[in-house]
Every structure is written in structure tokens, then in C-alpha cells.
Design an enzyme around this catalytic site. Structure first.
Site, PDB file in Angstrom:
ATOM      1  CG  PHE A  87      -1.511   0.839   0.869  1.00 65.01           C
ATOM      2  CD1 PHE A  87      -2.767   1.109   0.423  1.00 65.01           C
ATOM      3  CD2 PHE A  87      -2.175   2.192   1.930  1.00 65.01           C
ATOM      4  CE1 PHE A  87      -3.745   2.181  -0.292  1.00 65.01           C
ATOM      5  CE2 PHE A  87      -3.026   3.284   1.423  1.00 65.01           C
ATOM      6  CZ  PHE A  87      -3.740   3.408   0.560  1.00 65.01           C
ATOM      7  CG  ASP A 130      -3.674  -1.833   6.593  1.00 62.47           C
ATOM      8  OD1 ASP A 130      -4.098  -0.960   7.482  1.00 62.47           O
ATOM      9  OD2 ASP A 130      -3.226  -1.171   5.691  1.00 62.47           O
TER      10      ASP A 130
END
Ligand code: P61
Length: 464
Positions: free
Chosen positions: A130, A221
Site C-alpha cells: 500500500f 493492517d
């Protein structure tokens, strides 16, 4: 379990609307001026010029009346706010981590975790990068290594768990660099850049066994992990009878800590946290947070923000919320797919991703087809979307060249509890109109390129 009807009837919003925000429609001429002014970058357009805003589901959701009421309970004390203790208790109850440090948003938590856990020369495996996560890993001296399953890079594969970690890829990395150079594995729920794709509990169990053997922590995450839990419940054998809440807890119990952008799953406009079970790690995070965010009992947030987050977490695990949330995204995706628009399959939880490589096969990836398509959708109907391809992937630090990722996508991201089914229909009609004249669409040239996370501020001009 509280799911009387969500499983047997069509999805519907489990709320009614109490207040509305009026939208502004614009003319084609106004949009032409606006996108030119914005350098053909949707991040640089002004929200007042947008009709349907599908840029992101981050901080753009609608809070409930209970969350708004929670704002009035804000205890705006510099130290020891009551709302902090409430939030800490809720995170302990739902996510199950022992310790928590609030941050202003997800990247604040990523900064703390990367600085504390990564040493120069380390390698950090993850189930796809990400943007902010990888940047913080690199700024801390680490190198991100992609260990997601191959299916994730194929927009046409219908594999139900494209967020899974490929344990062989992980093992190859560990053998190559040595386990002492792998400070943790970064595991994302409902992998954003892959199209919002979940990992399975079976894969997490396997990963857990591997990581225990090698002494490698699993750092989650958790940004969209409640939505990941919904997919496990829907798709994985043995989970249909479990609640989203139970599945979330089962996921977290197999991990060692997390970073969280509460602006997604947790239904708030701002907020995040770092959480873990290890006291020494927590002490370091608690110490570092005062450098970057604020005292460890507010981490850059107002007391009212923490109160809204605590309530948001409670609402997010409700089956009826997830049924409607994911039902709405699927409604949009299925309509687009039925109209022959190339999208990433399976349809993820937070967005529908258009495959720009198949939509605009005549545009080379270095002429940024997804960026061009996002600009075109704005021009067509005032719909704001986001490029997730070559611009977002940035340059390889070693070669300095564009990374040219396998996925060249435009993300149509659905904010939680904001738009109606009729808005989704307008989006479908607009995408189809652009698709009909796709041969006329040209690529873009990047005129201005910032050093970090270039996609946010880069400027483009159309190629002639
Ligand atoms: C988004 F274009 N996401 O999807 P923060 N992890 C994950 C996220 O999705 C995420 C963060 C960490 C955004 C906002 C955004 O390249 C971009 O609270 C899985 O935004 O700091 C954020 O959380 C970071 C958009 C972020 C981007 C980076 O729209």
C-alpha cells in the site's frame, strides 16, 4: 447471532436518512475547466465541483446519530480524556489487543510502527504494497517485498481469496535474507491495491504457524479487516454460522498487533491507532507518539473523535451494516460487469475497480491509461474516481523507472452510508457512455512529479 433477515433477502440500508447534504451538478464546460485546472489529476479537483464523489471511502462515510451524539461527550482534556479510556476498552473488546496508542490516521500509526520495528537493510514482506505503508517502510530503511498470491495480480482471476499470502514466496525471502532481517510481515485485510480482496482464515492459520516457527511477528493492517471478516463468513467453509465480530477477533488473535486507519471500517472522518500485545513494543510506541502525534491519550485526535470511533467500531461489526455496505458495492460492480465493462473480479468490499488496460488497450502504460480514464469519468459526469496503476505505483528506487504494475486500475470507491442505489445507476450509465467512445480517449504526459506519493499532486497534460 443478530442476522434475522440479512441472509435471506436483498440488501437494504439498515438506517434511514435524517439529514442530507445537497449536491451540485456542473456543466461539461465547467468540468472541462476544472479538470484542466487540476492538471488532469482528480486529487487536485475541488470537492464543490464534484457530483458523485467516488475518490475514496476514507473519512468520507456518514456517521450515525449515535456517533454525532458521541461528539457531545468529547472530554477535551490534554491528558487522560475519558474518551481515550472508552476507545481503549472497545479496541480491547473487539480487536482484542492489549495495548493501544491513538494516532491522527493510519499513516501516523505506520510511521510509529516502521520506525520502531524496522532497521536499515531489513526486508518487510506484505500481501501487496500500500502506498503509505511501503513509503514508511522505505523511510525507515526497509525494503518492501510482495508475497501475495499470483492470482492477486490477475484482474480476471476469480479466486475467492486473492488477499492470501503465498507462503512459498515468504519462505524464499526468509531463506534468502535470513529471518533476523525480517522484522515482521505486514498483512492487510481486504487488500486495497488488489481490488479489495480478502485473505482466508485457513491462509492466516498457515501463516501464523510459519511465523511462529521463524519468530516473525504478524502485523495486521486492520483498516478494512471487518470487511475481510464478512467475506470469510460468506465464502469460507465453517464460518457461515459465526458473527463478523467473532471472526474479527479470531483474525486479530492470530496476529501480534496492527496499524489502523479508522477512517474506513470504523466509520469516522478522522482517526487511527497502533495496537499490539507486546508491552515493550507498546512502550516504544507510547514514547514515539508524543514526538509526532500528541500525548499517548489523544494521539492527534480530539476527545470527540475518539468517542465517535469507539461507537463506529460497534456499528461496523453489525452483520446488517456489512450486508448493505458490501451489497451496494456488489450492486454497482455487477451492473458494470453485465454491461461488458472490464472490472476486477471478484468484486471487493470497498470499491469497484475498472481494468484500464482492457478498457483502453490503445494507451501504453507509460501514458497513464488509468489516470486518463479517471479524468474522463470526471469530464463525462462529474464523477470523481482514483487512479491505481502506474502513477500510484511510482518509480523503482533502484532503476528510477516507472514500476508499470500488472494492475492498471481506476477505483470507484463507495463511501459508507452516503450514496443511494440511484446514484449507483447514474455511475453505471456514465461509465457505459465513456466506454462507447473509448477509442477517442488519449493518454497523458506527466508534467510535474513530486518526490513522495506522486499520485496525490502530480500534474498532467493530454497527449495529442
Ligand atoms: C484510500 F490514494 N487509504 O484507500 P490513512 N492502509 C490502507 C489504506 O487503505 C490506507 C492507509 C493504510 C486511503 C487513503 C489514501 O495512496 C493513497 O488514514 C489499507 O489514509 O493515513 C488509506 O491510512 C493509510 C488514498 C491513502 C490514497 C493513500 O483512499
Amino acid at each position: 447471532m443478530n442476522t434475522p433477515d440479512t441472509d435471506k433477502r436483498t440488501w437494504a440500508e439498515p438506517y434511514k436518512i435524517k439529514m442530507v447534504e445537497l449536491l451540485r451538478m456542473t456543466t461539461h464546460k465547467e468540468r472541462q475547466a476544472a479538470i484542466q485546472e487540476a492538471g488532469y489529476n482528480t486529487f487536485l479537483t475541488r470537492s464543490k465541483d464534484v457530483y458523485i464523489d467516488l475518490l475514496t471511502d476514507s473519512g468520507t462515510g456518514a456517521m450515525s446519530d449515535r456517533q454525532w451524539a458521541g461528539l457531545m461527550l468529547g472530554d477535551e482534556a490534554y491528558a487522560g480524556s475519558e474518551n481515550f479510556y472508552h476507545l481503549e476498552a472497545v479496541i480491547g473488546e473487539y480487536y482484542g489487543y492489549k495495548y493501544m496508542v491513538p494516532t491522527h490516521q493510519g499513516r501516523g500509526a505506520e510511521n510509529l510502527m516502521s520506525q520502531i520495528m524496522i532497521k536499515a537493510g531489513d526486508h518487510v514482506p506484505g500481501n501487496m504494497y500500500f502506498t503509505t505503508t511501503r513509503l514508511h517502510q522505505e523511510l525507515a530503511g526497509g525494503t518492501f517485498v510482495d508475497v501475495i498470491v499470483d492470482e492477486a495480480h490477475d484482474p480476471e482471476s476469480t479466486f475467492p481469496f486473492k488477499g492470501n499470502v503465498d507462503i512459498n514466496k515468504l519462505d524464499r525471502l526468509v531463506k534468502e535474507v535470513g529471518e533476523e532481517r525480517v522484522p515482521y510481515i505486514s498483512l492487510e485485510g481486504n487488500v486495497n491495491m488488489a481490488g479489495g480482496q480478502p485473505f482466508s482464515m485457513a491462509n492466516l492459520n498457515e501463516l501464523h504457524a510459519y511465523c511462529r516457527k521463524h519468530g516473525i511477528p504478524i502485523m495486521l493492517d486492520a483498516t478494512r479487516t471487518i470487511e475481510n471478516a464478512w467475506f470469510i463468513r460468506e465464502r469460507e467453509d465453517g464460518y457461515a454460522g459465526k458473527s463478523v465480530r467473532e471472526i474479527l477477533r479470531e483474525i486479530c488473535d492470530l496476529t501480534d498487533g496492527c496499524t489502523m486507519s479508522a477512517k474506513k471500517d470504523a466509520l469516522v472522518n478522522i482517526g487511527g491507532f497502533f495496537a499490539c500485545n507486546d508491552e515493550a513494543l507498546y512502550r516504544q510506541a507510547q514514547n514515539l507518539v508524543v514526538v509526532y502525534e500528541g500525548l499517548h491519550t489523544y494521539g492527534g485526535l480530539a476527545g470527540r473523535d475518539m468517542e465517535a470511533m469507539a461507537q463506529g467500531i460497534r456499528e461496523a461489526v453489525a452483520e446488517e451494516h456489512q450486508a448493505a455496505r458490501i451489497g451496494q458495492v456488489r450492486y454497482l460492480g455487477e451492473k458494470l460487469a453485465n454491461a461488458g465493462i472490464p472490472i476486477v473480479l471478484p468484486i471487493g468490499s470497498h470499491a469497484v475497480f475498472i481494468d484500464a488496460k482492457r478498457f483502453l488497450p490503445h494507451i501504453d502504460q507509460d501514458d497513464y491509461p488509468a489516470q486518463a480514464l479517471a479524468a474522463e469519468l470526471y469530464l463525462e459526469a462529474g464523477i470523481r474516481t482514483m487512479e491505481r496503476g502506474n502513477v500510484s505505483a511510482g518509480r523503482d528506487p533502484k532503476t528510477g523507472k516507472n514500476r508499470r504494475p500488472p494492475l492498471e486500475l481506476v477505483r470507484l470507491t463507495i463511501p459508507r452510508r452516503v450514496y443511494t442505489q440511484a446514484h449507483m445507476d447514474v455511475v453505471v450509465e456514465s461509465v457505459i457512455d465513456v466506454y462507447k467512445r473509448r477509442d477517442e480517449i488519449r493518454g497523458l504526459k506527466m508534467e510535474y512529479e513530486p518526490e513522495h506519493l506522486r499520485f496525490f499532486q502530480a500534474r498532467f497534460t493530454p497527449l495529442s
